[in-house]
Design an enzyme around this catalytic site. Structure first.
Site, PDB file in Angstrom:
ATOM      1  N   GLU A 145      26.866  16.489 -49.474  1.00 45.28           N
ATOM      2  CA  GLU A 145      26.728  17.630 -48.580  1.00 45.28           C
ATOM      3  C   GLU A 145      26.205  18.844 -49.348  1.00 45.28           C
ATOM      4  OE1 GLU A 145      30.440  18.300 -46.626  1.00 45.28           O
ATOM      5  OE2 GLU A 145      30.566  16.258 -45.860  1.00 45.28           O
ATOM      6  N   LYS A 179     -12.805   5.902 -38.888  1.00 48.17           N
ATOM      7  CA  LYS A 179     -11.929   4.926 -39.531  1.00 48.17           C
ATOM      8  C   LYS A 179     -11.001   4.277 -38.520  1.00 48.17           C
ATOM      9  CE  LYS A 179      -8.372   8.285 -40.918  1.00 48.17           C
ATOM     10  NZ  LYS A 179      -7.776   9.030 -42.038  1.00 48.17           N
ATOM     11  N   THR A 193      -0.683   8.946 -50.229  1.00 45.22           N
ATOM     12  CA  THR A 193      -0.799   7.902 -51.256  1.00 45.22           C
ATOM     13  C   THR A 193      -2.184   7.860 -51.887  1.00 45.22           C
ATOM     14  OG1 THR A 193      -1.507   6.199 -49.684  1.00 45.22           O
ATOM     15  CG2 THR A 193       0.876   6.494 -50.005  1.00 45.22           C
TER      16      THR A 193
END
Length: 315
Positions: free
Chosen positions: A40, A193, A224
């Site tokens: 927490e 694409k 990525t």
């Protein structure tokens, strides 16, 4: 700058927060951020913020869910400490790629994020290059949507690139590509694409002439790097020179940095909207958004038009 201004940093990008403070001539606010053994989050402002205009600097980068909850707890603590306003400087707005339903039974997470921030007590959000500008409409509080486009344009002009062509890697970036092309006085092209899965895509068509040109690929973010590499290689196959890659937000997940250190990429230009690891390759150039964010903060505090931060590109 009025003494009522207080700038605090979350855990995501304290270096950027420090640069904003130096630009404004104020000391960074003192806040304790810690974790209980259970995980927490605990927040304690270590100075009075009663009737102050609090600015919290927090990008929603990795680990995004941890940083988001930390931000919410910081907002709540500031509201309960009687801050006059709680303004969120969020250079990178996470979950922005989930801004619509593209299939049944999907969430619109970008809208949920806006609702939670508002409910927690945020008074205003300052962000840079949203994945979809329409996300501004998800809020019922002011949103100052800045852009790093002018920063990128000025840097690219200084490179004196031979025979450039600005390339949008998909139709969604076409507007940004057109503005960059206008700033560089160059043509632009669009890639079509097909997305097969998250972080995976294949190039099907190129609209525009790229043969013999130096491509400048413009994106809002790099995750990525897989899509960018597909674009670079598709351009090379069509007779283009090695590419420049520009993206405001460098998430660089997994082995993206290694993937982008590619022989057909001349340079990867990004900003410090997200705290970056130490990069040893000379192929990467990082531009700072701190001056722009500092000026936006000053306008919010003292009055003035945020539009003064943009060149006349119809942004």
């Amino acid at each position: 700058m009025e003494s009522k201004l207080r700038i605090f940093s979350g855990s995501s990008n304290p270096k950027l927060a420090g640069q904003i403070c130096r630009r404004l001539g104020v000391e960074p606010g003192q806040v304790k951020l810690s974790r209980f053994k259970s995980g927490e989050i605990y927040v304690h402002y270590e100075e009075s913020i009663r009737n102050s205009d609090v600015f919290i600097v927090q990008s929603l980068s990795h680990p995004i869910n941890e940083l988001f909850v930390e931000l919410l707890v910081m907002i709540d603590a500031a509201k309960r400490a009687s801050a006059r306003t709680v303004n969120i400087i969020m250079p990178y707005y996470g979950y922005a790629r989930q801004e619509r339903k593209s299939a049944p039974r999907e969430p619109i997470s970008a809208k949920m994020l806006a609702d939670v921030l508002t409910t927690a007590g945020a008074s205003r959000v300052v962000t840079i290059d949203l994945h979809a500008p329409a996300i501004q409409g998800f809020f019922n509080i002011p949103v100052d949507h800045l852009t790093a486009l002018d920063l990128m344009t000025d840097y690219l002009k200084s490179k004196d690139i031979r025979n450039p062509v600005v390339v949008s890697p998909d139709a969604g970036r076409a507007s940004m590509a057109e503005k960059l092309a206008s700033g560089l006085d160059s043509p632009f092209a669009i890639m079509i694409k097909k997305r097969t899965a998250h972080n995976e895509s294949s190039i099907t068509h190129v609209i525009g002439d790229v043969a013999g040109h130096t491509p400048i690929i413009i994106e809002d973010l790099i995750d990525t790097g897989s899509t960018i590499i597909n674009v670079v290689e598709a351009l090379k196959e069509r007779g283009a020179e090695d590419s420049f890659v520009c993206a405001t937000h460098g998430l660089f997940s997994d082995d993206a940095l290694e993937r982008l250190d590619h022989p057909n990429i001349r340079e990867v230009v990004t900003t410090d909207s997200i705290a970056l690891p130490e990069i040893h390759s000379s192929r990467f150039k990082v531009l700072s958004v701190a001056p722009m964010l500092a000026q936006a903060t000053q306008f919010i505090m003292e009055g003035g038009s945020i539009a003064a931060l943009f060149k006349d590109r119809g942004i």
